[in-house]
Scaffold this motif. Structure first.
Motif, PDB file in Angstrom:
ATOM      1  N   PHE A 151       0.662  -1.632   0.269  1.00 56.64           N
ATOM      2  CA  PHE A 151       0.046  -0.015   0.207  1.00 56.64           C
ATOM      3  C   PHE A 151       0.766   1.152   0.188  1.00 56.64           C
ATOM      4  O   PHE A 151       1.318   1.414   1.022  1.00 56.64           O
ATOM      5  N   PRO A 152       0.717   1.949  -0.600  1.00 50.39           N
ATOM      6  CA  PRO A 152       1.411   3.270  -0.998  1.00 50.39           C
ATOM      7  C   PRO A 152       1.510   4.368   0.396  1.00 50.39           C
ATOM      8  O   PRO A 152       2.597   4.628  -0.108  1.00 50.39           O
ATOM      9  N   VAL A 153       0.782   4.370   1.214  1.00 53.09           N
ATOM     10  CA  VAL A 153       0.636   5.263   2.094  1.00 53.09           C
ATOM     11  C   VAL A 153       1.781   4.566   3.571  1.00 53.09           C
ATOM     12  O   VAL A 153       3.084   5.280   4.104  1.00 53.09           O
ATOM     13  N   SER A 154       1.387   3.270   3.132  1.00 53.66           N
ATOM     14  CA  SER A 154       2.079   1.907   3.899  1.00 53.66           C
ATOM     15  C   SER A 154       3.849   2.144   4.261  1.00 53.66           C
ATOM     16  O   SER A 154       4.388   2.446   4.959  1.00 53.66           O
ATOM     17  N   ALA A 155       3.706   2.807   2.191  1.00 50.05           N
ATOM     18  CA  ALA A 155       5.112   2.423   2.230  1.00 50.05           C
ATOM     19  C   ALA A 155       5.943   3.658   2.104  1.00 50.05           C
ATOM     20  O   ALA A 155       7.221   3.608   2.614  1.00 50.05           O
ATOM     21  N   TYR A 156       5.163   4.809   2.222  1.00 56.14           N
ATOM     22  CA  TYR A 156       5.802   5.831   2.158  1.00 56.14           C
ATOM     23  C   TYR A 156       6.516   6.431   4.094  1.00 56.14           C
ATOM     24  O   TYR A 156       7.651   6.300   3.645  1.00 56.14           O
ATOM     25  N   PHE A 157       5.598   5.677   4.701  1.00 58.68           N
ATOM     26  CA  PHE A 157       6.146   5.819   5.591  1.00 58.68           C
ATOM     27  C   PHE A 157       7.096   5.347   6.259  1.00 58.68           C
ATOM     28  O   PHE A 157       7.863   5.367   7.578  1.00 58.68           O
ATOM     29  N   VAL A 158       6.950   3.770   5.807  1.00 59.98           N
ATOM     30  CA  VAL A 158       8.255   3.254   6.032  1.00 59.98           C
ATOM     31  C   VAL A 158       9.434   3.133   5.507  1.00 59.98           C
ATOM     32  O   VAL A 158      10.468   2.660   6.157  1.00 59.98           O
ATOM     33  N   MET A 159       8.644   3.992   4.479  1.00 60.51           N
ATOM     34  CA  MET A 159      10.357   4.420   3.331  1.00 60.51           C
ATOM     35  C   MET A 159      10.894   5.558   4.798  1.00 60.51           C
ATOM     36  O   MET A 159      11.989   5.989   4.654  1.00 60.51           O
ATOM     37  N   GLU A 160       9.926   6.476   5.629  1.00 59.29           N
ATOM     38  CA  GLU A 160      10.404   7.751   5.986  1.00 59.29           C
ATOM     39  C   GLU A 160      10.669   7.462   6.926  1.00 59.29           C
ATOM     40  O   GLU A 160      12.337   8.300   7.589  1.00 59.29           O
ATOM     41  N   ALA A 161      10.188   6.499   7.693  1.00 54.57           N
ATOM     42  CA  ALA A 161      10.696   5.795   9.899  1.00 54.57           C
ATOM     43  C   ALA A 161      11.981   5.456   9.444  1.00 54.57           C
ATOM     44  O   ALA A 161      12.871   5.032  10.405  1.00 54.57           O
ATOM     45  N   ILE A 162      12.214   4.110   8.060  1.00 53.86           N
ATOM     46  CA  ILE A 162      13.145   3.315   8.439  1.00 53.86           C
ATOM     47  C   ILE A 162      14.156   3.453   6.941  1.00 53.86           C
ATOM     48  O   ILE A 162      15.293   3.526   7.499  1.00 53.86           O
ATOM     49  N   ALA A 163      13.851   3.495   6.422  1.00 53.32           N
ATOM     50  CA  ALA A 163      14.173   3.225   5.115  1.00 53.32           C
ATOM     51  C   ALA A 163      15.790   4.638   5.183  1.00 53.32           C
ATOM     52  O   ALA A 163      17.029   4.459   4.893  1.00 53.32           O
ATOM     53  N   LYS A 164      14.314   5.623   4.899  1.00 49.46           N
ATOM     54  CA  LYS A 164      15.833   6.792   5.256  1.00 49.46           C
ATOM     55  C   LYS A 164      16.871   6.995   5.845  1.00 49.46           C
ATOM     56  O   LYS A 164      17.930   7.343   5.787  1.00 49.46           O
ATOM     57  N   LYS A 165      16.480   7.052   7.502  1.00 51.05           N
ATOM     58  CA  LYS A 165      17.303   6.544   8.616  1.00 51.05           C
ATOM     59  C   LYS A 165      19.211   5.380   8.012  1.00 51.05           C
ATOM     60  O   LYS A 165      19.764   5.870   8.257  1.00 51.05           O
ATOM     61  N   LEU A 166      18.806   4.766   7.483  1.00 51.44           N
ATOM     62  CA  LEU A 166      19.960   3.704   7.065  1.00 51.44           C
ATOM     63  C   LEU A 166      20.469   3.969   5.589  1.00 51.44           C
ATOM     64  O   LEU A 166      21.328   4.157   6.297  1.00 51.44           O
ATOM     65  N   ILE A 167      19.688   5.138   4.988  1.00 52.63           N
ATOM     66  CA  ILE A 167      20.836   5.375   3.944  1.00 52.63           C
ATOM     67  C   ILE A 167      20.795   6.449   4.238  1.00 52.63           C
ATOM     68  O   ILE A 167      22.452   6.696   3.898  1.00 52.63           O
ATOM     69  N   LEU A 168      20.988   7.297   5.549  1.00 57.41           N
ATOM     70  CA  LEU A 168      22.310   8.630   5.569  1.00 57.41           C
ATOM     71  C   LEU A 168      22.819   7.608   6.806  1.00 57.41           C
ATOM     72  O   LEU A 168      23.762   8.646   6.949  1.00 57.41           O
ATOM     73  N   ARG A 169      23.003   7.052   6.918  1.00 51.46           N
ATOM     74  CA  ARG A 169      23.529   6.257   8.077  1.00 51.46           C
ATOM     75  C   ARG A 169      25.351   5.472   7.459  1.00 51.46           C
ATOM     76  O   ARG A 169      26.054   6.351   7.589  1.00 51.46           O
ATOM     77  N   TYR A 170      24.629   5.533   5.775  1.00 48.85           N
ATOM     78  CA  TYR A 170      25.951   5.001   5.098  1.00 48.85           C
ATOM     79  C   TYR A 170      26.693   6.415   4.534  1.00 48.85           C
ATOM     80  O   TYR A 170      27.611   6.106   4.371  1.00 48.85           O
ATOM     81  N   GLN A 171      25.874   7.098   4.931  1.00 48.54           N
ATOM     82  CA  GLN A 171      26.836   8.458   4.932  1.00 48.54           C
ATOM     83  C   GLN A 171      27.016   8.830   6.046  1.00 48.54           C
ATOM     84  O   GLN A 171      27.253  10.367   5.974  1.00 48.54           O
ATOM     85  N   GLY A 172      27.274   8.385   7.105  1.00 47.72           N
ATOM     86  CA  GLY A 172      27.778   9.123   8.471  1.00 47.72           C
ATOM     87  C   GLY A 172      26.750  10.292   8.646  1.00 47.72           C
ATOM     88  O   GLY A 172      27.251  11.072   9.392  1.00 47.72           O
ATOM     89  N   ILE A 173      25.726  10.485   8.550  1.00 44.42           N
ATOM     90  CA  ILE A 173      24.769  11.610   9.059  1.00 44.42           C
ATOM     91  C   ILE A 173      23.663  11.140   9.388  1.00 44.42           C
ATOM     92  O   ILE A 173      23.218   9.909   9.408  1.00 44.42           O
ATOM     93  N   GLU A 174      22.562  11.737  10.770  1.00 50.90           N
ATOM     94  CA  GLU A 174      21.552  11.101  11.083  1.00 50.90           C
ATOM     95  C   GLU A 174      20.334  12.307  10.004  1.00 50.90           C
ATOM     96  O   GLU A 174      20.896  13.236  10.315  1.00 50.90           O
ATOM     97  N   ALA A 175      19.126  11.185  10.014  1.00 52.38           N
ATOM     98  CA  ALA A 175      18.149  12.223  10.154  1.00 52.38           C
ATOM     99  C   ALA A 175      17.910  13.518  10.598  1.00 52.38           C
ATOM    100  O   ALA A 175      18.179  13.330  11.511  1.00 52.38           O
ATOM    101  N   GLU A 176      17.223  14.814   9.874  1.00 51.83           N
ATOM    102  CA  GLU A 176      17.340  16.216  11.125  1.00 51.83           C
ATOM    103  C   GLU A 176      16.181  15.649  11.576  1.00 51.83           C
ATOM    104  O   GLU A 176      14.928  15.394  10.443  1.00 51.83           O
ATOM    105  N   GLU A 177      15.810  16.702  12.333  1.00 50.68           N
ATOM    106  CA  GLU A 177      14.172  16.604  13.189  1.00 50.68           C
ATOM    107  C   GLU A 177      13.513  17.348  12.040  1.00 50.68           C
ATOM    108  O   GLU A 177      13.846  19.018  12.046  1.00 50.68           O
ATOM    109  N   GLN A 178      12.517  17.358  11.927  1.00 50.05           N
ATOM    110  CA  GLN A 178      11.103  18.110  11.089  1.00 50.05           C
ATOM    111  C   GLN A 178      10.689  18.995  11.533  1.00 50.05           C
ATOM    112  O   GLN A 178      10.669  19.198  13.154  1.00 50.05           O
TER     113      GLN A 178
END
Length: 637
Positions: A294-321
């Motif tokens: 489901f696209p909305v479920s997918a969006y929030f999983v990407m934001e909550a989990i995948a984003k953090k993982l991708i940024l950590r590979y680059q040595g940084i953390e997600a900024e607070e919205q």
């Protein structure tokens, strides 16, 4: 195959901690690139200037370099004469200043006597108009810290400081695998049951935004061995793998079994909504995430989990919205089982924000497009009452929200057209519309959540439109009723009118399938008014309780052959290529609080409705009378 069950129901933060601990130290890889290619990349180390900038004393202006002591007697009454090569040299901006000179006089402050002589009328002070060595950057000065995301201005400073190469974290390669027998590529000729794959393209755009390198693979059908082969291939070619769909507990959802066979499934199920059935695993020491379809479920999983993982590979953390305080316009219920992400529409009304919850289905893609922010409801809360001040995480720019006209009420395609024209006329302004029906629009005015409420409510006793409802629902508010258009309502049917539908009696036939508008809409009221006149019981109409929220949605249902008829406006029928049987003319008006009438954005909206471009669009659509458009036809207060 029997259905699986979810293996876990961890809270989000707990699940992330477990997962990242299991992953251990991610395999950060670095590379050295040219500084001018480093925009958006993350520096591994702190970078210190190798040289000063400027690395010599230079002129800040065009003029002459002199010794300040030779100008000390110059004044309006006592001009001093200077000779080239003896007292001064000519310099341009950026030219080095020889050590024997200590100031520069601008060319605008010189009086030319001849080719090699000038006179001055004011004295100069030491180091006037000279950029001193290291004025901008001093050798060994810190330019950027470690793990700093490089911006265009950083590139300029680094190059000026003599740093032409930079060690940065490698962008993680992210493999994206869409799965599902029902999934087809965009542009495929669709048959019933086909679903266009747009999730994987959305993922790719998100991955790029977060600094990763996306690699999308071909769609994999629901076949265990094919999914397994695709996972192993993507895992070998990438740092992270995202597999879409196949994460719930359905019979053909193979992803969890594949991850368990070729690696380790660490988490299956997190207490978030939407997004519950997410999977987090490891294959060959690389992370793999199973994302719901489901696209909305997918969006929030990407934001909550995948984003953090991708940024950590680059040595940084997600900024607070960024968060803003907003008044909730409607009661918002929630379950104690989940952290819930509620999409909201924000309006800036009366110098404060109001937040209106949008449709909460996990498959409603437009709820993300239309959302200005996200309200998070914690697991410990069953719901939040209307009127409560809540914290909303922003998805839109604050200035854009503050320059958006909120329009809640009855639907008509022309509101979207007006929105586009208004923004073209004045790039500063936007219009946001929500289709809740005429009655819903008046209630939105009552609760202070909209600037404008389009309405077409027929008084069954008098036959008049709108005014009696303003008196009924908004007795204490000063309201102006502005004419939008007169329009034609009628039955929308397939070309050729195969069921020969001409009157309200015809939609009550046993073999006719009908689609209705939602309760509270003016179109629903028009239907009920005519059924009542003809003494037709609504219950005998096949489809009376099937509701749509817009004229276009009704037209789409007819066009698809799902139903035989629906009541709506002529323009919607024309846009969908349908035949139209007129029923009546009606008044489509705009209810606007008097206090908003002098707002610049409201004035711009009304001028847009009166504009030549808007009227030309109405003529193209057909079915509208705009002779009174923009005129105040009723004022109560």
């Amino acid at each position: 195959m029997l259905q699986n069950i979810f293996l876990s129901n961890y809270e989000l933060e707990e699940a992330l901690n477990i997962y990242f601990e299991k992953l251990g130290n991610l395999k950060f890889q670095t590379e050295t690139i040219k500084t001018w290619d480093a925009n958006g990349r993350v520096a591994v180390n702190a970078e210190f200037a190798i040289i000063s900038s400027p690395h010599y004393n230079s002129s800040a202006v065009d003029g002459i370099a002199v010794k300040s002591e030779k100008t000390s007697l110059a004044s309006d009454r006592n001009h001093v004469f200077l000779t080239e090569d003896e007292d001064y040299i000519v310099v341009d901006t950026g030219d080095p200043i020889p050590r024997e000179f200590d100031c520069v006089i601008m060319v605008e402050d010189l009086i030319k006597v001849n080719e090699n002589k000038v006179e001055i009328y004011q004295s100069a002070v030491p180091w006037q108009n000279i950029r001193l060595l290291g004025e901008d950057i001093v050798e060994n000065q810190l330019i950027v810290t470690s793990k700093h995301k490089i911006r265009p201005m950083d590139i300029g400073a680094l190059i000026a400081g003599g740093i032409n190469e930079l060690e940065v974290f490698k962008r993680p390669r992210v493999g994206i695998i869409p799965t599902g027998t029902e999934i087809v590529e965009p542009g495929t000729k669709l048959k019933v049951g086909d679903i266009i794959d747009f999730n994987s393209r959305t993922f790719a755009a998100q991955v790029s935004d977060w600094g990763g390198i996306p690699k999308r693979y071909d769609i994999v059908k629901d076949d265990y061995e094919k999914i397994k082969k695709a996972v192993l291939k993507a895992n070998n070619e990438n740092d992270i793998v995202l597999i879409n769909a196949g994460s719930s507990a359905g019979r053909e959802d193979f992803t969890s079994s594949v991850i368990s066979e070729v690696g380790e499934l660490i988490i299956h199920g997190i207490a978030i909504k939407p997004g519950k059935p997410v999977m987090m695993g490891v294959v060959d020491n690389k992370p793999i995430i199973g994302i719901p379809g489901f696209p909305v479920s997918a969006y929030f999983v990407m934001e909550a989990i995948a984003k953090k993982l991708i940024l950590r590979y680059q040595g940084i953390e997600a900024e607070e919205q960024i968060k803003v305080d907003a008044r909730l316009t409607r009661r918002c219920m929630s379950s104690l089982k989940y952290l819930e992400f509620v999409r909201v529409k924000l309006g800036y009304i009366g110098e404060s924000y109001v937040a209106t919850p949008l449709t909460r289905g996990a498959g409603v893609t437009m709820s993300l497009v239309n959302a200005d922010g996200v309200l998070e409801i914690n697991q410990s809360i069953e719901g939040i009452e209307a009127g409560t001040t809540v914290k909303v995480k922003l998805l839109s720019d604050e200035n854009k929200i503050k320059n958006t006209l909120i329009c809640i009420g009855s639907h008509d395609p022309i509101i979207d057209i007006a929105s586009d024209i208004m923004h073209k006329r004045n790039k500063k302004y936007y219009l946001s519309s929500s289709n809740v029906g005429s009655t819903g629009g008046l209630m939105a005015l009552k609760t202070g959540e909209t600037h404008v409420a389009p309405t077409h409510l027929l008084d069954m006793e008098t036959g008049e439109y709108n005014t009696s409802y303003l008196k009924k629902y908004l007795p204490d508010k000063k309201i102006c009723l502005v004419k939008c258009v007169k329009r034609i309502q009628g039955f929308m049917v397939k070309k050729g009118n195969p069921k020969n539908i001409k009157t309200f009696d015809d939609i009550a036939k046993e073999d006719v399938k009908f689609v209705n508008r939602q309760r509270g809409s003016g179109t629903r009221l028009l239907l009920d008014y005519n059924l009542n006149k003809l003494k037709i019981d609504p219950k005998i109409i096949n489809g009376y309780y099937r509701e749509e929220f817009t004229h276009l949605a009704v037209a789409a249902a007819v066009e698809a052959g799902d139903v035989d008829a629906g009541l709506g406006v002529y323009s919607a029928a024309a846009m969908m290529g349908l035949e139209f049987i007129p029923v009546c003319n009606e008044e489509y008006d705009l209810a606007i609080p008097e206090e908003f009438m002098d707002m610049e954005i409201v004035e711009e909206f009304i001028e847009t409705l009166k504009s030549k471009e808007f009227k030309e669009k109405l003529d193209e659509l057909g079915g509208y009378d705009y002779s009174d458009t923009g005129r105040i036809i009723y004022q109560r207060g």
